[in-house]
Motif scaffolding. Structure first.
Motif, PDB file in Angstrom:
ATOM      1  N   ALA A 216      37.586  42.814 -17.054  1.00  0.00           N
ATOM      2  CA  ALA A 216      37.056  43.066 -15.712  1.00  0.00           C
ATOM      3  C   ALA A 216      36.911  41.792 -14.889  1.00  0.00           C
ATOM      4  CB  ALA A 216      35.697  43.773 -15.816  1.00  0.00           C
ATOM      5  N   TYR A 217      37.043  40.627 -15.516  1.00  0.00           N
ATOM      6  CA  TYR A 217      36.892  39.376 -14.776  1.00  0.00           C
ATOM      7  C   TYR A 217      38.080  39.221 -13.821  1.00  0.00           C
ATOM      8  CZ  TYR A 217      35.980  34.437 -13.864  1.00  0.00           C
ATOM      9  OH  TYR A 217      35.711  33.236 -13.248  1.00  0.00           O
ATOM     10  N   PRO A 218      37.836  39.066 -12.505  1.00  0.00           N
ATOM     11  CA  PRO A 218      38.927  39.122 -11.518  1.00  0.00           C
ATOM     12  C   PRO A 218      39.652  37.805 -11.263  1.00  0.00           C
ATOM     13  CG  PRO A 218      36.834  38.986 -10.377  1.00  0.00           C
ATOM     14  CD  PRO A 218      36.502  39.000 -11.839  1.00  0.00           C
ATOM     15  N   ARG A 219      39.097  36.662 -11.677  1.00  0.00           N
ATOM     16  CA  ARG A 219      39.622  35.386 -11.190  1.00  0.00           C
ATOM     17  C   ARG A 219      40.589  34.696 -12.142  1.00  0.00           C
ATOM     18  NH1 ARG A 219      34.375  32.196  -9.149  1.00  0.00           N
ATOM     19  NH2 ARG A 219      35.997  30.787  -8.376  1.00  0.00           N
ATOM     20  N   ALA A 220      40.687  35.200 -13.377  1.00  0.00           N
ATOM     21  CA  ALA A 220      41.600  34.586 -14.349  1.00  0.00           C
ATOM     22  C   ALA A 220      41.865  35.576 -15.473  1.00  0.00           C
ATOM     23  CB  ALA A 220      41.018  33.286 -14.900  1.00  0.00           C
ATOM     24  N   ASP A 221      42.924  35.324 -16.192  1.00  0.00           N
ATOM     25  CA  ASP A 221      43.308  36.191 -17.312  1.00  0.00           C
ATOM     26  C   ASP A 221      42.516  35.786 -18.556  1.00  0.00           C
ATOM     27  OD1 ASP A 221      44.502  37.687 -19.265  1.00  0.00           O
ATOM     28  OD2 ASP A 221      46.346  36.493 -19.324  1.00  0.00           O
ATOM     29  N   LEU A 222      41.305  36.322 -18.683  1.00  0.00           N
ATOM     30  CA  LEU A 222      40.477  35.964 -19.834  1.00  0.00           C
ATOM     31  C   LEU A 222      40.919  36.684 -21.097  1.00  0.00           C
ATOM     32  CD1 LEU A 222      36.858  35.764 -18.372  1.00  0.00           C
ATOM     33  CD2 LEU A 222      38.574  33.974 -18.614  1.00  0.00           C
ATOM     34  N   VAL A 223      41.439  37.895 -20.956  1.00  0.00           N
ATOM     35  CA  VAL A 223      41.894  38.623 -22.144  1.00  0.00           C
ATOM     36  C   VAL A 223      43.033  37.862 -22.831  1.00  0.00           C
ATOM     37  CG1 VAL A 223      43.059  40.709 -22.956  1.00  0.00           C
ATOM     38  CG2 VAL A 223      41.152  40.902 -21.364  1.00  0.00           C
ATOM     39  N   GLY A 224      44.039  37.485 -22.043  1.00  0.00           N
ATOM     40  CA  GLY A 224      45.164  36.758 -22.621  1.00  0.00           C
ATOM     41  C   GLY A 224      44.765  35.407 -23.162  1.00  0.00           C
ATOM     42  N   THR A 225      43.865  34.722 -22.437  1.00  0.00           N
ATOM     43  CA  THR A 225      43.450  33.382 -22.872  1.00  0.00           C
ATOM     44  C   THR A 225      42.676  33.441 -24.183  1.00  0.00           C
ATOM     45  OG1 THR A 225      43.325  32.641 -20.575  1.00  0.00           O
ATOM     46  CG2 THR A 225      42.160  31.322 -22.217  1.00  0.00           C
ATOM     47  N   VAL A 226      41.708  34.363 -24.259  1.00  0.00           N
ATOM     48  CA  VAL A 226      40.920  34.477 -25.488  1.00  0.00           C
ATOM     49  C   VAL A 226      41.799  34.925 -26.652  1.00  0.00           C
ATOM     50  CG1 VAL A 226      39.027  35.722 -26.607  1.00  0.00           C
ATOM     51  CG2 VAL A 226      38.742  34.866 -24.275  1.00  0.00           C
ATOM     52  N   THR A 227      42.754  35.822 -26.375  1.00  0.00           N
ATOM     53  CA  THR A 227      43.664  36.275 -27.431  1.00  0.00           C
ATOM     54  C   THR A 227      44.440  35.095 -28.024  1.00  0.00           C
ATOM     55  OG1 THR A 227      43.931  38.462 -26.440  1.00  0.00           O
ATOM     56  CG2 THR A 227      45.643  37.747 -27.965  1.00  0.00           C
ATOM     57  N   GLU A 228      45.012  34.262 -27.160  1.00  0.00           N
ATOM     58  CA  GLU A 228      45.785  33.131 -27.657  1.00  0.00           C
ATOM     59  C   GLU A 228      44.892  32.077 -28.307  1.00  0.00           C
ATOM     60  OE1 GLU A 228      49.037  33.071 -27.923  1.00  0.00           O
ATOM     61  OE2 GLU A 228      48.896  35.109 -27.127  1.00  0.00           O
ATOM     62  N   HIS A 281      43.757  46.322 -27.938  1.00  0.00           N
ATOM     63  CA  HIS A 281      43.779  46.439 -26.483  1.00  0.00           C
ATOM     64  C   HIS A 281      45.204  46.534 -25.957  1.00  0.00           C
ATOM     65  CE1 HIS A 281      43.139  45.014 -22.239  1.00  0.00           C
ATOM     66  NE2 HIS A 281      42.097  45.805 -22.369  1.00  0.00           N
ATOM     67  N   GLY A 282      46.135  45.882 -26.666  1.00  0.00           N
ATOM     68  CA  GLY A 282      47.546  46.022 -26.333  1.00  0.00           C
ATOM     69  C   GLY A 282      47.980  45.325 -25.073  1.00  0.00           C
ATOM     70  N   THR A 283      47.275  44.265 -24.688  1.00  0.00           N
ATOM     71  CA  THR A 283      47.692  43.538 -23.484  1.00  0.00           C
ATOM     72  C   THR A 283      47.361  42.078 -23.645  1.00  0.00           C
ATOM     73  OG1 THR A 283      47.448  43.324 -21.090  1.00  0.00           O
ATOM     74  CG2 THR A 283      45.505  43.924 -22.308  1.00  0.00           C
ATOM     75  N   HIS A 284      48.070  41.250 -22.978  1.00  0.00           N
ATOM     76  CA  HIS A 284      47.808  39.806 -22.998  1.00  0.00           C
ATOM     77  C   HIS A 284      47.542  39.290 -21.599  1.00  0.00           C
ATOM     78  CE1 HIS A 284      48.725  39.240 -27.190  1.00  0.00           C
ATOM     79  NE2 HIS A 284      49.706  40.093 -27.018  1.00  0.00           N
ATOM     80  N   GLY A 285      46.999  40.156 -20.760  1.00  0.00           N
ATOM     81  CA  GLY A 285      46.540  39.656 -19.472  1.00  0.00           C
ATOM     82  C   GLY A 285      47.317  40.198 -18.315  1.00  0.00           C
ATOM     83  N   ASP A 286      46.793  39.986 -17.110  1.00  0.00           N
ATOM     84  CA  ASP A 286      47.359  40.457 -15.858  1.00  0.00           C
ATOM     85  C   ASP A 286      48.012  39.276 -15.154  1.00  0.00           C
ATOM     86  OD1 ASP A 286      47.914  41.457 -13.399  1.00  0.00           O
ATOM     87  OD2 ASP A 286      45.915  42.240 -12.979  1.00  0.00           O
ATOM     88  N   THR A 287      49.321  39.320 -15.046  1.00  0.00           N
ATOM     89  CA  THR A 287      50.038  38.173 -14.491  1.00  0.00           C
ATOM     90  C   THR A 287      49.898  38.088 -12.984  1.00  0.00           C
ATOM     91  OG1 THR A 287      52.059  39.503 -14.339  1.00  0.00           O
ATOM     92  CG2 THR A 287      51.725  38.209 -16.354  1.00  0.00           C
ATOM     93  N   HIS A 288      49.269  39.091 -12.339  1.00  0.00           N
ATOM     94  CA  HIS A 288      49.191  39.086 -10.889  1.00  0.00           C
ATOM     95  C   HIS A 288      47.920  38.399 -10.387  1.00  0.00           C
ATOM     96  CE1 HIS A 288      52.715  41.642 -10.621  1.00  0.00           C
ATOM     97  NE2 HIS A 288      52.164  42.467 -11.492  1.00  0.00           N
ATOM     98  N   ARG A 289      47.077  37.996 -11.286  1.00  0.00           N
ATOM     99  CA  ARG A 289      45.848  37.341 -10.845  1.00  0.00           C
ATOM    100  C   ARG A 289      46.136  35.915 -10.424  1.00  0.00           C
ATOM    101  NH1 ARG A 289      41.853  39.364 -15.725  1.00  0.00           N
ATOM    102  NH2 ARG A 289      41.825  41.551 -15.166  1.00  0.00           N
ATOM    103  N   GLY A 290      45.502  35.512  -9.374  1.00  0.00           N
ATOM    104  CA  GLY A 290      45.674  34.147  -8.907  1.00  0.00           C
ATOM    105  C   GLY A 290      44.830  33.181  -9.699  1.00  0.00           C
ATOM    106  N   PRO A 291      45.138  31.895  -9.641  1.00  0.00           N
ATOM    107  CA  PRO A 291      44.372  30.909 -10.390  1.00  0.00           C
ATOM    108  C   PRO A 291      42.975  30.759  -9.821  1.00  0.00           C
ATOM    109  CG  PRO A 291      45.920  29.810  -8.932  1.00  0.00           C
ATOM    110  CD  PRO A 291      46.223  31.268  -8.844  1.00  0.00           C
ATOM    111  N   ASP A 292      42.039  30.466 -10.682  1.00  0.00           N
ATOM    112  CA  ASP A 292      40.667  30.194 -10.270  1.00  0.00           C
ATOM    113  C   ASP A 292      40.629  28.784  -9.678  1.00  0.00           C
ATOM    114  OD1 ASP A 292      37.985  29.600 -10.100  1.00  0.00           O
ATOM    115  OD2 ASP A 292      37.469  30.626 -11.968  1.00  0.00           O
ATOM    116  N   PRO A 293      40.156  28.600  -8.445  1.00  0.00           N
ATOM    117  CA  PRO A 293      40.113  27.258  -7.858  1.00  0.00           C
ATOM    118  C   PRO A 293      39.335  26.269  -8.713  1.00  0.00           C
ATOM    119  CG  PRO A 293      39.696  28.930  -6.191  1.00  0.00           C
ATOM    120  CD  PRO A 293      39.700  29.634  -7.501  1.00  0.00           C
TER     121      PRO A 293
END
Length: 308
Positions: A216-228, A281-293
């Motif tokens: 649910a975090y909108p500013r970065a791909d935390l699911v993919g980051t924590v997974t890796e 969960h079957g996903t490694h993140g949302d590639t459409h999210r923009g980078p967190d400033p």
């Protein structure tokens, strides 16, 4: 009837009983003693071979418990041991100093089971994939027990030792065995004496809530980051290389994730159930999210000085 022990050292492997129907001569006794000696040698050879096989199989189990499934599979094949099943359950039995592992395993089917747990089959006594570690013995069992084809298994003990405790995992793949060890170990710490408990339940539900929070975090791909991060066992360089982002960005995202969840991702009781939940969960993140400033600034701490 005359009975002779078949022994090596202090251990008796069996007895040879003779009923000749007459008094034994000295020659008879010499033949019987020779036969007993040969049988004792054979029993010792079988014991040595069994111990060697058990030691090698324990090495395979240790590799699985420490996150090396491919090495475990290759070693098992090279040693001519049984084929490793694709899905297994991890059984943990709490040990006390001086406990006999064989007796603990024989007693395990007598433990009081939680309602949802299937009965432990007495064939687990033939399981060679055992490893003793940190006050427990772990057995890697097939998720689906093999059909029993022989009655040549030791009879289960009628009553489990009073302090014996067991914990049985849900079916997992070989690559997930290492992540299953911490929840099994924790279950062993908290289960009442004389019982066999499962490792499912509260930790699984909490882990899925953690994944939902990260997703649910909108500013970065935390699911993919924590997974890796968990996949590479906390190695920043490998995780950042896999994600294709700067190491400082990974550090920033992991800090955000730990703050959101209120946990330490390096805690085994956290990363084990979380890793399993992320796998499901079957996903490694949302590639459409923009980078967190803020993460961009963290990745380039000298950005404010570039114009100077």
């Amino acid at each position: 009837m005359v009975e002779y022990p078949i022994a090596t050292g202090d251990r008796i492997h069996g007895f040879l009983a003779m009923g000749p129907g007459r008094a034994l001569t000295a020659a008879d006794r010499q033949v019987i003693l020779t036969v007993c000696t040969l049988l004792a040698i054979k029993a010792k050879q079988r014991e040595v071979a069994s111990n060697a096989t058990g030691t090698l199989a324990a090495s395979v189990a240790k590799l699985l418990l420490h996150g090396q499934p491919e090495a475990a599979r290759m070693l098992s094949e090279d040693l001519g041991l049984q084929d490793l099943p694709s899905r297994v359950r991890l059984l943990g039995l709490r040990m006390q100093p001086g406990d006999d592992v064989a007796l603990l395993v024989r007693a395990a089917p007598s433990l009081r089971r939680e309602a949802e747990l299937a009965e432990l089959d007495s064939t687990l006594t033939s399981c060679l994939l055992r490893h003793e570690e940190a006050g427990a013995v772990y057995l890697v069992l097939p998720a689906t027990p093999a059909r029993r084809t022989s009655d040549a298994f030791p009879t289960p003990l009628a009553d489990a030792p009073g302090e014996l405790v067991g914990a049985l995992s849900e079916p997992v793949s070989l690559s997930e065995v290492a992540a299953t060890v911490p929840p099994v170990r924790q279950a062993l710490r908290h289960a009442p004496a004389g019982s066999l408990v499962s490792t499912g339940g509260g930790h699984d539900e909490q882990a899925h809530k953690w994944v939902d929070t990260l997703a649910a975090y909108p500013r970065a791909d935390l699911v993919g980051t924590v997974t890796e991060y968990l996949r590479h066992r906390g190695n920043w360089e490998n995780a950042s290389r896999s994600l294709g982002v700067h190491r400082n960005s990974v550090r920033h995202r992991i800090g955000v994730a730990q703050s959101l969840l209120g946990v330490d991702l390096d805690d085994p009781d956290v990363f084990a159930p979380l890793w399993l939940a992320l796998r499901g969960h079957g996903t490694h993140g949302d590639t459409h999210r923009g980078p967190d400033p803020q993460e961009h600034h963290a990745a380039h701490p000298d950005a404010s000085h570039r114009g100077q």
